[in-house]
Design a protein around this motif. Structure first.
Motif, PDB file in Angstrom:
ATOM      1  N   GLU A  37       0.850  -1.183   0.000  1.00 48.88           N
ATOM      2  CA  GLU A  37       0.000   0.000   0.000  1.00 48.88           C
ATOM      3  C   GLU A  37       0.880   1.225   0.000  1.00 48.88           C
ATOM      4  O   GLU A  37       1.901   1.268   0.688  1.00 48.88           O
TER       5      GLU A  37
ATOM      6  N   ALA B  47       0.098   5.284   0.200  1.00 50.29           N
ATOM      7  CA  ALA B  47      -0.901   6.366   0.316  1.00 50.29           C
ATOM      8  C   ALA B  47      -2.241   5.876  -0.220  1.00 50.29           C
ATOM      9  O   ALA B  47      -2.839   4.987   0.359  1.00 50.29           O
ATOM     10  N   TRP B  48      -2.694   6.396  -1.373  1.00 49.71           N
ATOM     11  CA  TRP B  48      -4.037   6.060  -1.857  1.00 49.71           C
ATOM     12  C   TRP B  48      -4.073   4.767  -2.667  1.00 49.71           C
ATOM     13  O   TRP B  48      -5.132   4.260  -2.949  1.00 49.71           O
ATOM     14  N   ASN B  49      -2.918   4.236  -3.046  1.00 50.35           N
ATOM     15  CA  ASN B  49      -2.907   3.063  -3.910  1.00 50.35           C
ATOM     16  C   ASN B  49      -2.732   1.775  -3.141  1.00 50.35           C
ATOM     17  O   ASN B  49      -2.086   1.752  -2.093  1.00 50.35           O
ATOM     18  N   ARG B  50      -3.310   0.707  -3.689  1.00 52.01           N
ATOM     19  CA  ARG B  50      -2.945  -0.621  -3.239  1.00 52.01           C
ATOM     20  C   ARG B  50      -2.465  -1.374  -4.468  1.00 52.01           C
ATOM     21  O   ARG B  50      -3.167  -1.464  -5.478  1.00 52.01           O
ATOM     22  N   TYR B  51      -1.239  -1.908  -4.392  1.00 49.90           N
ATOM     23  CA  TYR B  51      -0.650  -2.586  -5.531  1.00 49.90           C
ATOM     24  C   TYR B  51      -0.829  -4.091  -5.387  1.00 49.90           C
ATOM     25  O   TYR B  51      -0.775  -4.615  -4.280  1.00 49.90           O
ATOM     26  N   PRO B  52      -1.029  -4.782  -6.484  1.00 47.99           N
ATOM     27  CA  PRO B  52      -1.061  -6.239  -6.408  1.00 47.99           C
ATOM     28  C   PRO B  52       0.328  -6.753  -6.013  1.00 47.99           C
ATOM     29  O   PRO B  52       1.311  -6.011  -6.138  1.00 47.99           O
TER      30      PRO B  52
ATOM     31  N   PRO C 191     -10.885  -1.163   1.883  1.00 43.11           N
ATOM     32  CA  PRO C 191      -9.550  -1.741   2.082  1.00 43.11           C
ATOM     33  C   PRO C 191      -8.822  -2.040   0.768  1.00 43.11           C
ATOM     34  O   PRO C 191      -7.609  -2.148   0.748  1.00 43.11           O
ATOM     35  N   ARG C 192      -9.564  -2.144  -0.325  1.00 38.38           N
ATOM     36  CA  ARG C 192      -8.890  -2.425  -1.602  1.00 38.38           C
ATOM     37  C   ARG C 192      -8.192  -1.190  -2.156  1.00 38.38           C
ATOM     38  O   ARG C 192      -7.395  -1.286  -3.082  1.00 38.38           O
ATOM     39  N   LYS C 193      -8.546  -0.039  -1.610  1.00 38.88           N
ATOM     40  CA  LYS C 193      -7.945   1.232  -2.033  1.00 38.88           C
ATOM     41  C   LYS C 193      -8.071   1.438  -3.541  1.00 38.88           C
ATOM     42  O   LYS C 193      -8.870   0.794  -4.209  1.00 38.88           O
ATOM     43  N   ILE C 194      -7.251   2.339  -4.071  1.00 35.85           N
ATOM     44  CA  ILE C 194      -7.333   2.662  -5.498  1.00 35.85           C
ATOM     45  C   ILE C 194      -6.280   1.843  -6.242  1.00 35.85           C
ATOM     46  O   ILE C 194      -5.139   1.780  -5.801  1.00 35.85           O
ATOM     47  N   PRO C 195      -6.648   1.204  -7.351  1.00 29.79           N
ATOM     48  CA  PRO C 195      -5.632   0.440  -8.083  1.00 29.79           C
ATOM     49  C   PRO C 195      -4.616   1.391  -8.716  1.00 29.79           C
ATOM     50  O   PRO C 195      -4.911   2.573  -8.898  1.00 29.79           O
ATOM     51  N   PRO C 196      -3.424   0.857  -9.039  1.00 29.24           N
ATOM     52  CA  PRO C 196      -2.387   1.729  -9.610  1.00 29.24           C
ATOM     53  C   PRO C 196      -2.830   2.395 -10.902  1.00 29.24           C
ATOM     54  O   PRO C 196      -2.273   3.419 -11.291  1.00 29.24           O
TER      55      PRO C 196
END
Lengths: 194, 621
Positions: A80, A82-87, B394-399
């Motif tokens: 994670e 900040a605003w992003n969640r990366y796979p 919880p999934r937040k924003i994707p890249p």
């Protein structure tokens, strides 16, 4: 207010001291409000709690031979920012060293305890060598040169667990899990970063 | 301490400068009318400070601008207040500018020897307006995106303007470089210029002194402490209003900008609304006049004021011109708001209208335009809420950014697809008014809650089946289904009525269960027995299968009831309503959205889009 404004005013006026005081206070407040509202946001990273370190699967045990030599593996984890969640993707690297006959490898983070550079190792080398400021470590993580080394402490060991996992095919495998975390650099003590 | 200050003062002259500043002579003493300049300096520094802190959290690119502003507004502690202060101070600055300008012109403060300072002031005003314009785009939400794209397109009208437009947005289309350029202008170039001209403005102001108003009436005074106190109180009041608004209203953040989704409520910030409104009065090629010529002319007249003011009547002309200008801007702003909110303020039934045909037609047109605006705002608000809710999950924003997140979201994208492709005919309104959609001229069934028990019960209601909610607006109004319901359910003897109604309820439950709706899953499970009875009725007593297929039996005169309202059924129906499963003969105007299985490029909607639409109709999110 209007009363005082209508009387002729000079610098030596009796009320001038009080008005000066109020003017100064107001000046202070109007400067403080925007500054404080900004500082609250600016300082917010200090109040934010990081995620606590978790055990991450690194490799199956059989790809780490018990030859006592370092083997480098990427740490793959969802991240994670900040605003992003990366796979899940590589977020760092660890060295696994499995002494002859041992069932559990030792894990080192590849981050140098001196200044945080990425510690290097090439097949055939006889030690870990940091490319930045001459720190070097034995395969058991001890500093070469001891207290004469620029590194303030030995390489940072990570907690390791070997867990039995069952693949979808029903095949049972021993997997090496490492608790991947970062530590403060440049200090004699090993302090985890939250 | 004093020694240190003296030491510094001796070498830098700082003390003298400060004393000269604080004890500046004010002929006639302190007055409230002199405070406007100081409040503007305050607002500028407030913007500078808050802007600097916002800068530390803002990321200018099309995949991070909205996202970082969202993060400031909804995740960072104190972020909402900080952004609110920055947002409302911008508005305050425009108001104060107008007041300052008005006071300067009315007092004749532009006259010799202050001409240059007046011109510098006008340059400062244009810079502030430039800051306002560039700042509006930075959150990269629908509102800022569409309003700014109008503004930049208008610059294309000026001679050589197309090149200016392309330079401003960093290419022919909006993208990453639009944001980097606007941000560099907003946070770098324009503030630097503003600072430069502000220093000149203040230096010249100090050189000429204040333009005293009726100075002979009262004794002179120095700036400190009386005028400083008045300035301070005024600044404090401005700040209190700004902080109050920031806490109470918050700065808006719309849905992420989407160049593919038109936004009917694109409006500039309120202080540019008069320009927006003025453009409505210039048709076709005349647009140039409204967009470029008149604003340029107004600015020219403002710049000429010090020269015009030399003549006897010149000053009166200047004052009258400025008041007229503000009056006109005020009127246009009112007109713009009045047109947008017409439906809220003048929601009169047609029957109550008096007057000639023309007036009634004008009322209708205004009502329609206003409803479009209000509905676009409503849709935008829902979309923004959804985007913010998804980003906060919880999934937040994707890249890939918030827009891709929103486009993959059933609730947001399904609604958008329905709005764009289905509301030409279908209504959508029901008990949850927040979900309702504005449909200007519905001419087909209302699909709110389609395939739920309530919806089907309404369809089987003899009073309602030929009403606007179901078949009333379609060719099926006089069709066989309507006839059947009216005869078999409507015309039963009084003593049989209760029994028939109970059976209708069972049939509705059975047919609705075919849809396997998530929202009804529990209910369906509980009523398994009732549903089985309903299914039996459907085949036997109700004899639906004389016209419909159901579970492999029956005729194909009406649509197949097997899996009615299920995801698969809906996808197939939307793809091709004239398929033999549905209305091969009696389809009424419903277009096929994906007829060509072998040539997907010829279809109006992709299978994925139809899937999202079906999911959305079934409230599956």
């Amino acid at each position: 207010m209007t009363n005082t404004a209508k009387t002729p005013v000079t610098k030596a006026d009796a009320g001038a001291g009080r008005r000066s005081f109020f003017a100064a206070i107001i000046g202070f407040i109007i400067g403080l409000v925007p500054l404080a509202s900004g500082l609250v946001v600016f300082l917010s990273p200090l109040r934010r709690k990081g995620r606590s370190a978790e055990f991450v699967p690194i490799a199956t045990l059989d790809v780490v031979p018990d030859d006592g030599l370092p083997h480098r593996f990427p740490v793959i984890q969802a991240r994670e920012d900040a605003w992003n969640r990366y796979p899940p993707a590589p977020i760092g690297a660890v060295y696994l060293v499995r002494p002859p006959g041992s069932g559990v490898p030792i894990a080192f983070t590849a981050t140098c305890p001196h200044a945080g550079c990425f510690i290097g190792y090439r097949v055939g080398d006889e030690k870990f060598q940091c490319p930045c400021h001459t720190s070097a470590f034995q395969f058991d993580g001890l500093r070469i040169g001891g207290n004469q080394s620029v590194a303030p402490r030995d390489m940072d060991r990570l907690d390791v667990e070997v867990r039995q996992t069952t693949a979808e095919s029903g095949l049972s495998l021993d997997k090496v899990f490492v608790k991947f975390q970062r530590f403060q650099t440049g200090r004699h003590e090993k302090t985890p970063l939250a | 301490m004093k020694q240190l200050l003296d030491w510094i003062g001796n070498r830098t002259g700082a003390g003298d400068l400060l004393r000269a500043g604080l004890y500046e002579n004010i002929p006639g003493g302190a007055r409230w009318r002199y405070v406007w300049g100081s409040t503007l300096v305050l607002t500028f520094f407030t913007q500078l400070i808050t802007g600097m802190f916002l800068w530390m959290a803002y990321s200018p690119s099309t995949q991070t601008a909205w996202e970082s502003v969202y993060y400031i507004e909804h995740q960072m502690q104190g972020g909402s207040l900080l952004r609110g202060i920055h947002h409302f101070t911008a508005s305050a600055m425009v108001v104060l500018l107008a007041l300052h300008l008005m006071q300067v012109v009315i007092d004749g403060a532009y006259r010799a020897p202050r001409e240059f300072n007046f011109w510098i002031g006008l340059i400062l005003m244009l810079l502030v307006l430039g800051l306002a314009l560039t700042g509006y785009l930075l959150p990269w939400d629908q509102k800022g995106f569409w309003a700014t794209s109008v503004a930049t397109n208008l610059t294309g009208l000026a001679p050589g303007g197309e090149a200016v437009r392309q330079l401003a947005i960093g290419g022919t289309n909006y993208g990453h470089h639009t944001l980097t350029r606007f941000f560099a202008l907003h946070a770098g170039l324009l503030p630097a210029l503003l600072m430069f001209f502000l220093v000149l403005h203040l230096a010249l102001f100090r050189r000429h002194g204040i333009t005293a108003h009726r100075a002979k009436d009262r004794a002179a005074a120095t700036l400190w402490p009386d005028q400083a106190l008045k300035d301070g109180v005024a600044c404090l009041a401005v700040l209190a209003v700004v902080v109050g608004l920031a806490l109470w209203q918050k700065a808006e953040l719309g849905a992420p900008a989407d160049p593919a989704s038109p936004y009917a409520a694109a409006r500039p910030e309120w202080y540019f609304l008069f320009l927006f409104q003025m453009l409505k009065h210039f048709t076709g090629a005349q647009e140039f006049i409204g967009a470029i010529f008149i604003p340029a002319l107004v600015v020219l007249v403002l710049f000429l004021m010090p020269l015009v003011g030399r003549w006897r009547l010149g000053h009166r002309f200047n004052a009258a011109f400025l008041l007229t200008l503000f009056g006109a801007a005020g009127f246009l702003t009112y007109q713009a708001l009045h047109e947008d909110y017409y439906a809220t303020w003048h929601n009169v039934e047609e029957s109550q209208l008096a007057g000639d045909e023309k007036a009634i037609q004008r009322h209708r047109d205004r009502l329609a335009a206003s409803r479009d605006f209000l509905s676009a705002r409503h849709e935008a608000r829902l979309e923004a809420e959804r985007a913010i809710a998804l980003a906060g999950s919880p999934r937040k924003i994707p890249p890939t950014g918030a827009l891709s997140m929103l486009r993959a979201d059933i609730k947001a994208q399904g609604r958008r697809l329905f709005r764009d492709h289905c509301t030409q005919c279908h209504a959508f309104s029901g008990t949850d008014t927040n979900r309702n959609m504005y449909v200007a001229r519905p001419s087909a069934s209302n699909l709110y809650g389609f395939a739920t028990r309530q919806w089907i019960a309404g369809l089987l209601d003899p009073q309602r089946i030929d009403g606007d909610h179901y078949f009333g607006l379609t060719a099926h109004k006089d069709g066989e289904m309507v006839e059947w319901v009216k005869e078999n359910i409507g015309e039963v003897d009084e003593e049989d009525r209760a029994g028939v109604m109970a059976e209708v309820e069972l049939v509705a439950a059975a047919l609705s269960a075919q849809a396997k709706l998530k929202v009804q899953a529990e209910q369906d499970q509980r009523d398994a027995e009732k549903i089985a009875q309903g299914e039996a009725l459907l085949k036997d007593d109700f004899a639906c299968i004389e016209c419909h297929r159901f579970g492999g039996e029956g005729e194909r005169e009406g649509p197949d009831l097997t899996g009615y309202g299920s995801w698969e059924w809906l996808v197939a129906f939307i793809s091709s309503p004239e398929h033999e499963r549905f209305y091969p003969e009696t389809n009424d105007r419903m277009p096929s959205f994906a007829e060509h299985l072998d040539q997907p490029q010829r279809n109006t909607l992709t299978q994925e889009q139809i899937g999202i639409l079906a999911d959305w109709l079934r409230s599956e999110w």
